[in-house]
Scaffold this motif. Structure first.
Motif, PDB file in Angstrom:
ATOM      1  N   ALA A 237     -35.019   7.451   9.210  1.00  0.00           N
ATOM      2  CA  ALA A 237     -34.551   6.554   7.904  1.00  0.00           C
ATOM      3  C   ALA A 237     -34.196   5.694   9.111  1.00  0.00           C
ATOM      4  O   ALA A 237     -33.969   4.166   8.625  1.00  0.00           O
ATOM      5  CB  ALA A 237     -33.725   7.561   7.421  1.00  0.00           C
ATOM      6  N   GLN A 238     -33.560   5.986  10.133  1.00  0.00           N
ATOM      7  CA  GLN A 238     -32.918   4.780  10.889  1.00  0.00           C
ATOM      8  C   GLN A 238     -34.525   4.126  11.499  1.00  0.00           C
ATOM      9  O   GLN A 238     -33.698   2.410  11.239  1.00  0.00           O
ATOM     10  CB  GLN A 238     -32.039   5.497  12.375  1.00  0.00           C
ATOM     11  CG  GLN A 238     -31.909   4.851  13.067  1.00  0.00           C
ATOM     12  CD  GLN A 238     -31.318   5.455  14.422  1.00  0.00           C
ATOM     13  OE1 GLN A 238     -30.505   6.514  14.469  1.00  0.00           O
ATOM     14  NE2 GLN A 238     -31.928   5.057  15.897  1.00  0.00           N
ATOM     15  N   GLU A 239     -35.165   4.158  12.227  1.00  0.00           N
ATOM     16  CA  GLU A 239     -36.215   3.491  12.301  1.00  0.00           C
ATOM     17  C   GLU A 239     -36.385   2.325  10.913  1.00  0.00           C
ATOM     18  O   GLU A 239     -37.102   1.725  11.002  1.00  0.00           O
ATOM     19  CB  GLU A 239     -37.678   4.149  13.236  1.00  0.00           C
ATOM     20  CG  GLU A 239     -37.193   4.501  13.970  1.00  0.00           C
ATOM     21  CD  GLU A 239     -38.976   5.837  14.293  1.00  0.00           C
ATOM     22  OE1 GLU A 239     -39.443   5.495  13.516  1.00  0.00           O
ATOM     23  OE2 GLU A 239     -38.932   6.412  15.346  1.00  0.00           O
ATOM     24  N   ALA A 240     -36.424   2.703   9.576  1.00  0.00           N
ATOM     25  CA  ALA A 240     -36.799   2.193   8.627  1.00  0.00           C
ATOM     26  C   ALA A 240     -35.527   1.493   8.249  1.00  0.00           C
ATOM     27  O   ALA A 240     -36.509  -0.040   7.856  1.00  0.00           O
ATOM     28  CB  ALA A 240     -37.236   3.351   7.533  1.00  0.00           C
ATOM     29  N   ALA A 241     -34.417   1.307   8.878  1.00  0.00           N
ATOM     30  CA  ALA A 241     -33.145   0.750   8.491  1.00  0.00           C
ATOM     31  C   ALA A 241     -33.731  -0.290   8.877  1.00  0.00           C
ATOM     32  O   ALA A 241     -33.692  -1.905   8.829  1.00  0.00           O
ATOM     33  CB  ALA A 241     -32.114   1.677   8.316  1.00  0.00           C
ATOM     34  N   ASP A 242     -33.787   0.065  10.465  1.00  0.00           N
ATOM     35  CA  ASP A 242     -34.206  -0.791  11.251  1.00  0.00           C
ATOM     36  C   ASP A 242     -35.494  -1.842  11.234  1.00  0.00           C
ATOM     37  O   ASP A 242     -35.216  -3.348  11.247  1.00  0.00           O
ATOM     38  CB  ASP A 242     -34.701  -0.407  13.457  1.00  0.00           C
ATOM     39  CG  ASP A 242     -33.162   0.413  13.848  1.00  0.00           C
ATOM     40  OD1 ASP A 242     -31.926   0.145  12.881  1.00  0.00           O
ATOM     41  OD2 ASP A 242     -33.118   1.217  14.143  1.00  0.00           O
ATOM     42  N   ASP A 243     -36.547  -1.135  10.629  1.00  0.00           N
ATOM     43  CA  ASP A 243     -37.408  -2.431  10.759  1.00  0.00           C
ATOM     44  C   ASP A 243     -37.050  -3.481   8.953  1.00  0.00           C
ATOM     45  O   ASP A 243     -37.548  -4.228   9.016  1.00  0.00           O
ATOM     46  CB  ASP A 243     -38.503  -1.254  10.114  1.00  0.00           C
ATOM     47  CG  ASP A 243     -39.262  -0.577  11.262  1.00  0.00           C
ATOM     48  OD1 ASP A 243     -39.182  -1.138  12.460  1.00  0.00           O
ATOM     49  OD2 ASP A 243     -40.155   0.553  10.630  1.00  0.00           O
ATOM     50  N   SER A 244     -36.593  -2.760   8.466  1.00  0.00           N
ATOM     51  CA  SER A 244     -36.075  -3.845   7.475  1.00  0.00           C
ATOM     52  C   SER A 244     -35.359  -4.500   7.695  1.00  0.00           C
ATOM     53  O   SER A 244     -35.016  -5.676   6.470  1.00  0.00           O
ATOM     54  CB  SER A 244     -35.494  -3.014   5.957  1.00  0.00           C
ATOM     55  OG  SER A 244     -34.234  -2.047   6.166  1.00  0.00           O
ATOM     56  N   ARG A 245     -34.303  -4.775   8.357  1.00  0.00           N
ATOM     57  CA  ARG A 245     -33.526  -5.590   9.096  1.00  0.00           C
ATOM     58  C   ARG A 245     -34.282  -6.508   9.144  1.00  0.00           C
ATOM     59  O   ARG A 245     -34.851  -7.016   9.896  1.00  0.00           O
ATOM     60  CB  ARG A 245     -32.414  -6.056  10.100  1.00  0.00           C
ATOM     61  CG  ARG A 245     -30.549  -4.550   9.739  1.00  0.00           C
ATOM     62  CD  ARG A 245     -30.482  -4.454  11.334  1.00  0.00           C
ATOM     63  NE  ARG A 245     -29.549  -3.332  11.416  1.00  0.00           N
ATOM     64  CZ  ARG A 245     -29.627  -1.891  11.863  1.00  0.00           C
ATOM     65  NH1 ARG A 245     -31.374  -1.930  12.404  1.00  0.00           N
ATOM     66  NH2 ARG A 245     -29.263  -1.304  11.127  1.00  0.00           N
TER      67      ARG A 245
END
Length: 259
Positions: free
Chosen positions: A232-240
């Motif tokens: 989830a953290q990596e997905a949030a980072d990628d979507s930023r």
């Protein structure tokens, strides 16, 4: 304090010198800092402002520095000479994988040994800790205390195994508080409390096979929670959105306007 399994605790193997200030002030600073770090209100690698904390807590800087020494021993903070303290970085995905590989090799057998070798007093302490951790967790300080209680429970099971090397290894990992940094604002505390209850029930029954399986199930569930949190953290980072790049200003050969 003695009857509170979540209270201000430091593993005995840490060989930390006794606080120079009254314990109550160091405890106040420690619990406040622990909650800030575990809930990532101080971000990973973030600077820890001692002066600001002293003003906020209305105490001197000395007990805050003592508390930071304790957190440094737990690998939750580190000191840069002539710069100050920073919060520890988060574990990397590869470190999480390696960590759970090691824990799955050692802790289930430690639980089996504890079921066979633990004293009645230690089992009673584990029961009390598990029951206390089953209560609702509300607020940053309570969450940080739950994470610390989780660490103490696992360390106590390691000590109850009767094997000094197992106990020292579990104690030296200092992983639980790091793990709960990933899991803040999830159901981790509720899930872990239920898993602890099943584990402690097997220990109280002095059933080594059930204790081993309960510990293994708990670690596998914890690993799954970590994997989901990291994803989830990596997905949030990628979507930023990426930070806008500044347009490079160049000057033409004639010294005219930038292109």
């Amino acid at each position: 304090m003695k009857n509170n399994p979540h209270a201000f605790t430091v593993a005995p193997g840490d060989a930390i010198r006794a606080p120079a200030f009254p314990k109550s002030l160091v405890e106040t600073a420690y619990e406040h800092l622990l909650s800030l770090i575990v809930t990532m209100r101080i971000p990973p690698d973030g600077h820890i402002g001692i002066e600001g904390l002293a003003r906020e807590l209305k105490i001197s800087q000395t007990p805050i520095r003592e508390a930071l020494n304790l957190l440094e021993a737990q690998k939750l903070a580190y000191k840069i000479p002539n710069v100050g303290f920073r919060a520890a970085p988060l574990l990397k995905r590869s470190e999480i994988r390696d960590l759970f590989e090691l824990r799955l090799l050692v802790e289930p057998r430690a639980a089996a040994f504890a079921a066979q070798r633990s004293s009645d007093e230690t089992l009673a302490a584990l029961r009390d800790m598990s029951q206390a951790m089953s209560r609702s967790v509300e607020g940053d300080v309570e969450y940080a205390q739950f994470a610390e209680g989780d660490a103490r429970l696992h360390q106590l099971i390691g000590a109850a195994s009767g094997n000094r090397f197992i106990a020292e290894m579990i104690e030296s990992l200092h992983v639980h508080l790091h793990i709960f940094r990933f899991l803040y604002r999830t159901s981790a505390a509720v899930d872990a409390a239920q898993e602890h209850a099943a584990l402690v029930a097997a220990l109280l029954d002095r059933d080594p096979f059930a204790a081993e399986e309960a510990m293994r199930a708990h670690l596998i569930a914890s690993r799954g929670r970590m994997e989901r949190a990291v994803n989830a953290q990596e997905a949030a980072d990628d979507s930023r959105p990426a930070a806008p790049r500044r347009r490079r200003r160049t000057v033409g050969a004639n010294g005219g306007t930038p292109s």
